[in-house]
Motif scaffolding. Sequence first.
Motif, PDB file in Angstrom:
ATOM      1  N   ALA A  78     -32.059  23.968  49.064  1.00 16.42           N
ATOM      2  CA  ALA A  78     -33.060  25.001  48.842  1.00 16.42           C
ATOM      3  C   ALA A  78     -32.465  26.402  48.882  1.00 16.42           C
ATOM      4  O   ALA A  78     -32.942  27.305  48.209  1.00 16.42           O
ATOM      5  N   GLN A  79     -31.434  26.570  49.689  1.00 19.72           N
ATOM      6  CA  GLN A  79     -30.898  27.914  49.845  1.00 19.72           C
ATOM      7  C   GLN A  79     -29.649  28.151  49.007  1.00 19.72           C
ATOM      8  O   GLN A  79     -29.097  29.240  49.004  1.00 19.72           O
ATOM      9  N   PHE A  80     -29.204  27.123  48.283  1.00 17.94           N
ATOM     10  CA  PHE A  80     -27.895  27.204  47.633  1.00 17.94           C
ATOM     11  C   PHE A  80     -27.790  28.388  46.685  1.00 17.94           C
ATOM     12  O   PHE A  80     -26.842  29.146  46.740  1.00 17.94           O
ATOM     13  N   LYS A  81     -28.780  28.550  45.824  1.00 17.58           N
ATOM     14  CA  LYS A  81     -28.650  29.563  44.789  1.00 17.58           C
ATOM     15  C   LYS A  81     -28.906  30.976  45.289  1.00 17.58           C
ATOM     16  O   LYS A  81     -28.176  31.906  44.959  1.00 17.58           O
ATOM     17  N   GLU A  82     -29.959  31.155  46.074  1.00 20.89           N
ATOM     18  CA  GLU A  82     -30.370  32.503  46.449  1.00 20.89           C
ATOM     19  C   GLU A  82     -29.774  32.952  47.776  1.00 20.89           C
ATOM     20  O   GLU A  82     -29.049  33.937  47.845  1.00 20.89           O
ATOM     21  N   GLU A  83     -30.100  32.227  48.848  1.00 23.33           N
ATOM     22  CA  GLU A  83     -29.624  32.650  50.156  1.00 23.33           C
ATOM     23  C   GLU A  83     -28.106  32.543  50.266  1.00 23.33           C
ATOM     24  O   GLU A  83     -27.451  33.391  50.874  1.00 23.33           O
ATOM     25  N   ALA A  84     -27.534  31.495  49.669  1.00 24.74           N
ATOM     26  CA  ALA A  84     -26.085  31.339  49.711  1.00 24.74           C
ATOM     27  C   ALA A  84     -25.398  32.511  49.021  1.00 24.74           C
ATOM     28  O   ALA A  84     -24.384  33.022  49.504  1.00 24.74           O
ATOM     29  N   LYS A  85     -25.952  32.945  47.902  1.00 31.07           N
ATOM     30  CA  LYS A  85     -25.380  34.099  47.199  1.00 31.07           C
ATOM     31  C   LYS A  85     -25.511  35.362  48.034  1.00 31.07           C
ATOM     32  O   LYS A  85     -24.576  36.171  48.106  1.00 31.07           O
ATOM     33  N   ARG A  86     -26.661  35.547  48.694  1.00 33.93           N
ATOM     34  CA  ARG A  86     -26.834  36.718  49.555  1.00 33.93           C
ATOM     35  C   ARG A  86     -25.824  36.700  50.700  1.00 33.93           C
ATOM     36  O   ARG A  86     -25.241  37.735  51.051  1.00 33.93           O
TER      37      ARG A  86
END
Length: 255
Positions: A191-199
């Motif tokens: 769930a967090q791979f694309k958005e939170e991981a990038k942040r």
Amino acid sequence: MTSKASWSIYTTSMKKINSSSLSILNGDKFTIMSKNHFVLFSNIKGGIGKSSLCTLFAHYLTAKGEDVAVIDADIQRTIARQRTRDKESRPDDKLPWEVYSIFDYNDKGEIEKLLPVLKEQDGWILVDCPGNMEVERLIPVFQAADSVVIPTTYGDNDLDATVELFVPVLRQINETAKLIFAPNRINESKAQFKEEAKRNRDKAWNKVHTYGSLVARIKDSIVFDNSRFNTIDPLNHWQANGVMHCFDEIYKELK
């Protein structure tokens, strides 16, 4: 920023190393290799995988046909102790790379005498450094480094301690070593791979990019747990895939 006095001081009664040669663990033989790279794995933060990354990178280099020696300068002697266990349980297995343990940090002069011997050896010399160290006694080791791989997480506390405490002290000792920040044990859900991981990565990059390179992260995974940690077996398929992007970038920068 911190001062040298702020670092914890270890007092040990470990076996004294000979001033003219490496202290060799359990008879491992030092051999002449092909090209010198003197690489430290270090950070002030403990528990972020310095010993594991050093061991995995040694296996990675060996798989590429590189000659490798690992110097265990950690007071816990994680790699040296594991090599002892591996040799006891599998005495007939060929050792893929050599392990040496520095048993005494108390005499800076003796370490200074050993370093020219190390620097004359060809190949890759990887040094697993303590997580919490008394810098004065290890200054010669840090001065000799061509590069320092700095494991960290994306956590604010880890990143801040790394760039505000560790890096300034390191730069007082060695102004020219290449610094490579290696995000390790990164917990990422789908769930967090694309958005939170990038942040998280952008945040890490903003904190470290003025000091050195930020390489690809290594995800937290069961394939790297302690039950699979040894100094003999090559990386299995899952381990190789898990470290590939990070180690390929490190190798490219240091080669």
